[in-house]
Motif scaffolding. Structure first.
Motif, PDB file in Angstrom:
ATOM      1  N   ILE A  74       0.841  -1.205   0.000  1.00 56.43           N
ATOM      2  CA  ILE A  74       0.000   0.000   0.000  1.00 56.43           C
ATOM      3  C   ILE A  74       0.877   1.257   0.000  1.00 56.43           C
ATOM      4  O   ILE A  74       0.588   2.230  -0.694  1.00 56.43           O
ATOM      5  CB  ILE A  74      -0.961   0.006   1.203  1.00 56.43           C
ATOM      6  CG1 ILE A  74      -1.946  -1.163   1.101  1.00 56.43           C
ATOM      7  CG2 ILE A  74      -1.742   1.324   1.257  1.00 56.43           C
ATOM      8  CD1 ILE A  74      -2.926  -1.242   2.253  1.00 56.43           C
ATOM      9  N   ILE A  75       1.967   1.213   0.777  1.00 57.13           N
ATOM     10  CA  ILE A  75       2.894   2.360   0.772  1.00 57.13           C
ATOM     11  C   ILE A  75       3.509   2.527  -0.611  1.00 57.13           C
ATOM     12  O   ILE A  75       3.686   3.650  -1.095  1.00 57.13           O
ATOM     13  CB  ILE A  75       3.996   2.167   1.843  1.00 57.13           C
ATOM     14  CG1 ILE A  75       3.381   2.223   3.252  1.00 57.13           C
ATOM     15  CG2 ILE A  75       5.081   3.232   1.699  1.00 57.13           C
ATOM     16  CD1 ILE A  75       4.332   1.846   4.362  1.00 57.13           C
ATOM     17  N   SER A  76       3.830   1.403  -1.275  1.00 61.53           N
ATOM     18  CA  SER A  76       4.376   1.489  -2.638  1.00 61.53           C
ATOM     19  C   SER A  76       3.367   2.108  -3.585  1.00 61.53           C
ATOM     20  O   SER A  76       3.711   2.868  -4.497  1.00 61.53           O
ATOM     21  CB  SER A  76       4.800   0.097  -3.133  1.00 61.53           C
ATOM     22  OG  SER A  76       3.677  -0.707  -3.442  1.00 61.53           O
ATOM     23  N   GLU A  77       2.095   1.789  -3.363  1.00 67.48           N
ATOM     24  CA  GLU A  77       1.032   2.397  -4.164  1.00 67.48           C
ATOM     25  C   GLU A  77       0.920   3.894  -3.874  1.00 67.48           C
ATOM     26  O   GLU A  77       0.630   4.698  -4.766  1.00 67.48           O
ATOM     27  CB  GLU A  77      -0.301   1.711  -3.880  1.00 67.48           C
ATOM     28  CG  GLU A  77      -0.591   0.532  -4.768  1.00 67.48           C
ATOM     29  CD  GLU A  77      -0.740   0.971  -6.201  1.00 67.48           C
ATOM     30  OE1 GLU A  77      -1.775   1.547  -6.562  1.00 67.48           O
ATOM     31  OE2 GLU A  77       0.203   0.766  -6.984  1.00 67.48           O
ATOM     32  N   ALA A  78       1.149   4.294  -2.615  1.00 69.67           N
ATOM     33  CA  ALA A  78       1.139   5.720  -2.275  1.00 69.67           C
ATOM     34  C   ALA A  78       2.280   6.438  -2.985  1.00 69.67           C
ATOM     35  O   ALA A  78       2.117   7.548  -3.494  1.00 69.67           O
ATOM     36  CB  ALA A  78       1.258   5.900  -0.762  1.00 69.67           C
ATOM     37  N   ILE A  79       3.459   5.779  -3.029  1.00 68.18           N
ATOM     38  CA  ILE A  79       4.605   6.349  -3.760  1.00 68.18           C
ATOM     39  C   ILE A  79       4.267   6.475  -5.242  1.00 68.18           C
ATOM     40  O   ILE A  79       4.526   7.500  -5.878  1.00 68.18           O
ATOM     41  CB  ILE A  79       5.858   5.470  -3.567  1.00 68.18           C
ATOM     42  CG1 ILE A  79       6.327   5.506  -2.119  1.00 68.18           C
ATOM     43  CG2 ILE A  79       6.989   5.926  -4.500  1.00 68.18           C
ATOM     44  CD1 ILE A  79       7.419   4.502  -1.798  1.00 68.18           C
TER      45      ILE A  79
END
Length: 312
Positions: free
Chosen positions: A42-47
């Motif tokens: 999910i953090i990678s998706e935020a990035i």
């Protein structure tokens, strides 16, 4: 024609602004849930969405800049601002992919001992679903206007968001599998798959924008359409040669030599070139066309016909 062009520019700007607003909302939402859950996917998706947001801002300003009329410093217009925007956006995607892979690999070798919170996992799934639906809608709007206005900046932005749809669905599937199996390493594996998908999108965008920046010819299909229009008038001239084409953002440039009978008047030659230009602009409204008329000397009429293999 001027009113129609202005309308297209306004539509491009509004659609680009929609992308900025949508990405801002998704970045905030994904960061809140991703950090709370501790999910690298999910953090990678935020990035990814953060890069999309930056790309959307660049696309918005490049669209505004490319709409400006030619000036003393840019006598051929400002179309290449969009090509530069496309290349810049592709570089941003590569950077995002590198960050995602780094974080995912780090999580594989330094796994967290704490299980993911089930309630927050449901929130994460909901966020990924919202992201996929929002980006599907905005990307379809962007792609529609990009094709209509021949805007590489908006097309690049559309591809950004389209990859975000795929990756959001991928992360959603990963979260469902983690909830069903309890295997948290799936989070990092899904994140790496996300990165690989967006690297492919970045490569395609790099190729397309780079070709515009180094003045590659138009595609074979576009050149054939231009040739067909010229050949529809081959009874009005002796021959033509030296066809050259290039693209600068939404604008294209076409130039060629037209050989006419040496007894044809300047006025008749002018009328013929005007007719050709009008027909070409019906097919390519954003075209800048330069036709060099030369009299038939015999030698310049001996060139093999370029119209023989053009379908009627």
């Amino acid at each position: 024609m001027a009113d129609n062009t202005q309308s297209i520019h306004q539509e491009k700007e509004k659609t680009a602004l929609l992308s900025v607003v949508s990405n801002t909302f998704l970045v905030i939402l994904k960061l809140i849930v991703g950090l709370a859950l501790g999910s690298v996917s999910i953090i990678s998706e935020a990035i990814h969405s953060g890069m999309d947001l930056l790309a959307s801002v660049v696309a918005y300003f490049s669209v505004k800049k490319s709409a400006q009329a030619p000036d003393d410093d840019h006598s051929f217009g400002h179309g290449k601002y969009e090509s530069f925007s496309g290349l810049f956006e592709a570089i941003l995607i590569f950077v995002a992919a590198a960050l995602i892979i780094y974080e995912a690999v780090r999580k594989i070798f330094e796994p967290s001992s704490e299980p993911l919170d089930p309630t927050l996992m449901l929130a994460g799934m909901a966020v990924m679903g919202i992201s996929a639906l929002a980006n599907a809608y905005v990307s379809s709007r962007l792609m529609k206007i990009a094709k209509k206005a021949e805007s590489i900046a908006l097309e690049s932005d559309a591809w950004h968001l389209r990859t975000d749809v795929y990756t959001s669905v991928g992360v959603l599937i990963g979260l469902i599998l983690i909830r069903l199996t309890g295997i948290t390493i799936l989070d990092s594996i899904v994140a790496i798959c996300v990165a690989l998908v967006i690297i492919k999108a970045a490569y395609d965008l790099t190729q397309k924008s780079y070709k515009d920046l180094i003045d590659c010819s138009l595609t074979d299909d576009e050149v054939q359409r231009i040739t067909k229009i010229i050949c529809e008038h081959n009874s009005d001239y002796v021959s033509y040669h030296g066809l050259r084409t290039r693209r600068a953002g939404p604008e294209i440039f076409v130039e060629f030599h037209l050989v006419v009978d040496k007894f044809v008047s300047v006025e008749q030659s002018h009328d013929l070139t005007d007719h050709l230009e009008d027909d070409l602009k019906l097919e390519f409204p954003r075209a800048y066309i330069t036709i060099h008329v030369e009299p038939n000397t015999g030698e310049n009429a001996q060139k093999p016909s370029l119209c023989e293999n053009i379908p009627k």
